[in-house]
Each structure stands twice: as structure tokens, then as C-alpha cells.
Design a protein around this motif. Structure first.
Motif, PDB file in Angstrom:
ATOM      1  N   VAL A  42       4.947  -0.784  45.868  1.00 25.60           N
ATOM      2  CA  VAL A  42       3.948  -1.522  46.641  1.00 25.60           C
ATOM      3  C   VAL A  42       2.752  -0.586  46.858  1.00 25.60           C
ATOM      4  O   VAL A  42       2.928   0.580  47.232  1.00 25.60           O
ATOM      5  CB  VAL A  42       4.534  -1.993  47.985  1.00 25.60           C
ATOM      6  CG1 VAL A  42       3.454  -2.640  48.843  1.00 25.60           C
ATOM      7  CG2 VAL A  42       5.688  -2.959  47.766  1.00 25.60           C
ATOM      8  N   ALA A  43       1.557  -1.091  46.618  1.00 26.26           N
ATOM      9  CA  ALA A  43       0.368  -0.240  46.697  1.00 26.26           C
ATOM     10  C   ALA A  43       0.225   0.411  48.069  1.00 26.26           C
ATOM     11  O   ALA A  43      -0.208   1.567  48.184  1.00 26.26           O
ATOM     12  CB  ALA A  43      -0.875  -1.053  46.367  1.00 26.26           C
ATOM     13  N   TYR A  44       0.555  -0.336  49.115  1.00 21.02           N
ATOM     14  CA  TYR A  44       0.482   0.164  50.494  1.00 21.02           C
ATOM     15  C   TYR A  44       1.358   1.403  50.636  1.00 21.02           C
ATOM     16  O   TYR A  44       0.925   2.459  51.133  1.00 21.02           O
ATOM     17  CB  TYR A  44       0.937  -0.968  51.405  1.00 21.02           C
ATOM     18  CG  TYR A  44       1.036  -0.721  52.884  1.00 21.02           C
ATOM     19  CD1 TYR A  44       0.489   0.386  53.506  1.00 21.02           C
ATOM     20  CD2 TYR A  44       1.688  -1.660  53.698  1.00 21.02           C
ATOM     21  CE1 TYR A  44       0.578   0.566  54.873  1.00 21.02           C
ATOM     22  CE2 TYR A  44       1.787  -1.499  55.065  1.00 21.02           C
ATOM     23  CZ  TYR A  44       1.238  -0.380  55.641  1.00 21.02           C
ATOM     24  OH  TYR A  44       1.333  -0.217  57.003  1.00 21.02           O
ATOM     25  N   CYS A  45       2.619   1.310  50.170  1.00 21.36           N
ATOM     26  CA  CYS A  45       3.548   2.430  50.297  1.00 21.36           C
ATOM     27  C   CYS A  45       3.103   3.603  49.429  1.00 21.36           C
ATOM     28  O   CYS A  45       3.164   4.759  49.860  1.00 21.36           O
ATOM     29  CB  CYS A  45       4.947   1.966  49.916  1.00 21.36           C
ATOM     30  SG  CYS A  45       6.209   3.236  50.079  1.00 21.36           S
ATOM     31  N   ARG A  46       2.657   3.299  48.208  1.00 23.84           N
ATOM     32  CA  ARG A  46       2.216   4.387  47.322  1.00 23.84           C
ATOM     33  C   ARG A  46       1.035   5.135  47.935  1.00 23.84           C
ATOM     34  O   ARG A  46       0.960   6.365  47.872  1.00 23.84           O
ATOM     35  CB  ARG A  46       1.836   3.809  45.959  1.00 23.84           C
ATOM     36  CG  ARG A  46       1.291   4.823  44.970  1.00 23.84           C
ATOM     37  CD  ARG A  46       2.303   5.950  44.686  1.00 23.84           C
ATOM     38  NE  ARG A  46       1.719   6.961  43.815  1.00 23.84           N
ATOM     39  CZ  ARG A  46       1.947   7.046  42.498  1.00 23.84           C
ATOM     40  NH1 ARG A  46       2.746   6.161  41.905  1.00 23.84           N
ATOM     41  NH2 ARG A  46       1.395   7.994  41.787  1.00 23.84           N
ATOM     42  N   ALA A  47       0.098   4.397  48.561  1.00 22.95           N
ATOM     43  CA  ALA A  47      -1.030   5.053  49.213  1.00 22.95           C
ATOM     44  C   ALA A  47      -0.554   5.971  50.335  1.00 22.95           C
ATOM     45  O   ALA A  47      -1.076   7.071  50.527  1.00 22.95           O
ATOM     46  CB  ALA A  47      -2.006   4.019  49.750  1.00 22.95           C
ATOM     47  N   GLY A  48       0.461   5.516  51.088  1.00 23.73           N
ATOM     48  CA  GLY A  48       0.996   6.344  52.168  1.00 23.73           C
ATOM     49  C   GLY A  48       1.677   7.597  51.638  1.00 23.73           C
ATOM     50  O   GLY A  48       1.497   8.700  52.185  1.00 23.73           O
ATOM     51  N   LEU A  49       2.457   7.452  50.572  1.00 30.34           N
ATOM     52  CA  LEU A  49       3.140   8.606  50.003  1.00 30.34           C
ATOM     53  C   LEU A  49       2.146   9.605  49.417  1.00 30.34           C
ATOM     54  O   LEU A  49       2.284  10.821  49.601  1.00 30.34           O
ATOM     55  CB  LEU A  49       4.109   8.138  48.918  1.00 30.34           C
ATOM     56  CG  LEU A  49       5.394   7.468  49.429  1.00 30.34           C
ATOM     57  CD1 LEU A  49       6.086   6.714  48.300  1.00 30.34           C
ATOM     58  CD2 LEU A  49       6.331   8.511  50.039  1.00 30.34           C
ATOM     59  N   ASP A  50       1.122   9.099  48.715  1.00 32.52           N
ATOM     60  CA  ASP A  50       0.112  10.000  48.155  1.00 32.52           C
ATOM     61  C   ASP A  50      -0.646  10.734  49.257  1.00 32.52           C
ATOM     62  O   ASP A  50      -0.942  11.933  49.139  1.00 32.52           O
ATOM     63  CB  ASP A  50      -0.869   9.212  47.288  1.00 32.52           C
ATOM     64  CG  ASP A  50      -0.259   8.750  45.971  1.00 32.52           C
ATOM     65  OD1 ASP A  50       0.798   9.293  45.587  1.00 32.52           O
ATOM     66  OD2 ASP A  50      -0.835   7.841  45.336  1.00 32.52           O
TER      67      ASP A  50
END
Length: 377
Positions: free
Chosen positions: A327-335
Motif C-alpha cells: 500500500v502506497a501509504y505504508c510504503r511512504a511510512g517505511l521509507d
């Protein structure tokens, strides 16, 4: 009155004889008394802060000031403003030169905004109404005296149109017809003249969903769950997460969601807040996400899928080589977490997808300098 070089020139030239009209100059005692009585019924009880826009020579502003109101008057015509200052001398009223559609009052707020014979002449009446409503204190009102004048070549705005323009403001609109009262005009009139008293709805307090996310780590890997059967982002990976419930704090919500989703009973001291993000899904409302980090003890309990109706599998993935099917939201948070950011905006635009898109448009905007990033990030 309204802005623009031609309009200002017109009203500058009209200022010298503007008060010759009975309802402009209010020189006749009966006409003046009629307008004073109407204003008394439309405006709040004095003393109130009243903003008179397109004040002309200041006749209505003077009546409001004499009633005990604190009056600020605005007109774009220099000569009209000069005449208003002369008329209002001896009162506490202020007269400003400026555009009635964008009054030069900075962040001041008023109990009433008074406008006469102006809305029909501004380039964007709906935008003007919205701007004037923004100048009101909670519970304030707009008082507009308008009409549709003349029969052969009518000008103005009719009451039905004004009510429709005011409808998006919410609240209430009261129309009072005035053409039948010759005392207001110094003569009999047969066209449409009215007052509209608008009480806009109070502004809605901004509210957002709050969700919590667990970044559970072990040996350089992070635990991710594959969504399934939820109807939203199914098939994509996401960190264990959930919504804050009424009465919870964000840490308590994170601990509860961790128990419910992966069966781990973490203590408050086991988790650390590492990122706060405001996120907006494509075509959706914004929300606030809190990301917490925890480390999995090698000899402790292991995560299990406690919600197989929402999650098809759990898996461990290297933080330094995250999968793309997130999910883009989660990937943004992890990055952001890997880069050491603590505060982030991630606001999707219309047409963006829910899934992370490698090489796609970057929507992550850090709001503070990063802390020390993870080693190897």
C-alpha cells in the motif's frame, strides 16, 4: 463600491451628487428614521462590530455608529471614502479605502457585515459571499440590501438568485421585501427591493481519522501482512494497523491492535513512536497515522495471523529491499522511517493509485529535518 479603474472613476465622479438621492443621503427625516428602524431590526444589539462594505458616502455607517455600533466602513472610491470620513467625523467609525470584495481588514472579525446595492456588481458574487462570511465571528450575520431596479433596462440581482447564492453557506436566509415602503425611498417604487439577512452555519471543526501502525522488526526485517477480504487494497502488503477508538490514546490503540491482529501482548515500554504522518487516500479524506517501532525478541512469542478473514498471510521482508506490492501509504511510512523522518505529509492527488508505484509521483513531503537514519538506509 466595486473595483476596477472605470468603476472607481465613475463613483469618484458620482460622489459629489450621490447624496441627492433620498435613500443615499438620508437628508429627509422620515427617510432617515425609516432606515434607522430597519437597521435596528437587521443588525445585532449594540455595541457590535459592524463592517460596512461599499459604504458610499457613509449614510448607513453613520446610522449604525449613532446606534452605538463600532463601525468600519470600506469603499474603493477615494472621493466616496473622503465624503464618508467627513460625514462620520465625530464618531468612532473608521473609513478605509479598498476593495469591498477583499476588504483591507487583515484578520479582524465582525459581528455583522453590511452591504447595500453591491453584490450584483462584483465580478464573482458567490466568492464575495464566501469571503464576507469568513469575516464573521461565530454567530455573526450578513445584511445585504439589494434589488432588481428599473423596468426597461433592469440592473441588480433578484431575491431568488441571492438566496441560491447564499445556500452553500448553510444556516438561514431571511428575505424582507422593501419596495412597498415608500418611506425608505422617498417615493413610490414598483421594482424589486429587499434585504437579505444571512446567518451562515458555524464552521465545522476539522476532524480526521487517526490510525496506528506497528513496524515490528527482527534482524533487519519488518513484518508485513497481506490484505484480503476487506474490499480495500486487497492483495497488497501493509504493516499491522488499525484505527483509534473513542477514548483511546494512540499507544493503547497500537497495543490493542497488535494483540487483535498478530497475537503479541506488548507492553507500553516495548514500543516507540517513530513517525507521524498526515495521509490522504486517492479521492478520500485526510487521516493521521502514528507509526510505532518494536523489536521482536528471538526467544519470545512469535506473531500469528489472528484475523485470517482480513489477512491472507504474514511475512518478514528486508527493510533495505522492501517489496513493491505495498500500500502506497505504508510504503511512504517505511521509507520515511528508514530515512530518519519523524513528520510527513503524504497526500494523494486525484488519479493516484492505492498501491505503491515504483517511479511514480512522489507525494511524501517531510516537515522537519531527518533524525539519524537507520544504518544502511
Amino acid at each position: 463600491m466595486s473595483t476596477g479603474t472605470d468603476e472607481r472613476r465613475y463613483w469618484d465622479e458620482a460622489a459629489a451628487h450621490f447624496d441627492d438621492e433620498p435613500d443615499h443621503g438620508l437628508r429627509d427625516g422620515q427617510v432617515r428614521a425609516a432606515w434607522a428602524a430597519r437597521l435596528r431590526s437587521w443588525l445585532p444589539r449594540p455595541p457590535a462590530d459592524v463592517l460596512d462594505l461599499g459604504c458610499g458616502t457613509g449614510s448607513l455607517a453613520l446610522l449604525a455608529a449613532q446606534e452605538g455600533h463600532r463601525v468600519t466602513a470600506v469603499d474603493s472610491s477615494r472621493r466616496m471614502a473622503e465624503a464618508a470620513r467627513a460625514k462620520l467625523s465625530g464618531t468612532s467609525a473608521r473609513v478605509l479605502l479598498g476593495d469591498a470584495a477583499e476588504p483591507p481588514v487583515a484578520d479582524r472579525r465582525f459581528d455583522a457585515v453590511l452591504v447595500r446595492h453591491l453584490l450584483w456588481a462584483v465580478p464573482d458574487p458567490a466568492a464575495a459571499l464566501r469571503r464576507w462570511a469568513e469575516l464573521l465571528r461565530p454567530g455573526g450575520r450578513l445584511v445585504l440590501v439589494e434589488g432588481r431596479w428599473g423596468t426597461e433596462d433592469p440592473a441588480g440581482i433578484d431575491a431568488r438568485t441571492l438566496a441560491a447564492l447564499a445556500a452553500p453557506l448553510g444556516g438561514s436566509v431571511t428575505i424582507e421585501q422593501l419596495a412597498h415602503d415608500p418611506a425608505l425611498w422617498g417615493r413610490e417604487v414598483s421594482d424589486e427591493r429587499y434585504a437579505a439577512v444571512i446567518h451562515p452555519a458555524p464552521p465545522t471543526r476539522h476532524a480526521e481519522i487517526v490510525d496506528v501502525h506497528l513496524l515490528l522488526e527482527r534482524d533487519g526485517e519488518v513484518l508485513l501482512a497481506r490484505r484480503s477480504g476487506t474490499g480495500y487494497a486487497d492483495g497488497l502488503l501493509h504493516a499491522p494497523s488499525g484505527h483509534l477508538e473513542d477514548g483511546e490514546d494512540v499507544r493503547s490503540a497500537l497495543l490493542r491492535e497488535t494483540r487483535e491482529e498478530i497475537g503479541l501482548d506488548l507492553a507500553p515500554e516495548d514500543v516507540e513512536a517513530v513517525l507521524v504522518m498526515q495521509h490522504r487516500a486517492p479521492g478520500g479524506r485526510a487521516r493521521i497515522g502514528w507509526f510505532f517501532r518494536a523489536h521482536l525478541a528471538a526467544d519470545g512469542p512469535q506473531p500469528v495471523n489472528r484475523e485470517p478473514h482480513k489477512c491472507s498471510e504474514l511475512g518478514w521482508y528486508p527493510l533495505e529491499a522492501l517489496p513493491d506490492d505495498l500500500v502506497a501509504y505504508c510504503r511512504a511510512g517505511l521509507d520515511a522511517y528508514r530515512a530518519g523522518h519523524r513528520f510527513l505529509l503524504h497526500l494523494h492527488e486525484s488519479g493516484d493509485g492505492i498501491a505503491h508505484l515504483p517511479g511514480g509521483p512522489g507525494r511524501a513531503v517531510p516537515l522537519a529535518p531527518p533524525a539519524v537514519p537507520l544504518s544502511g538506509a
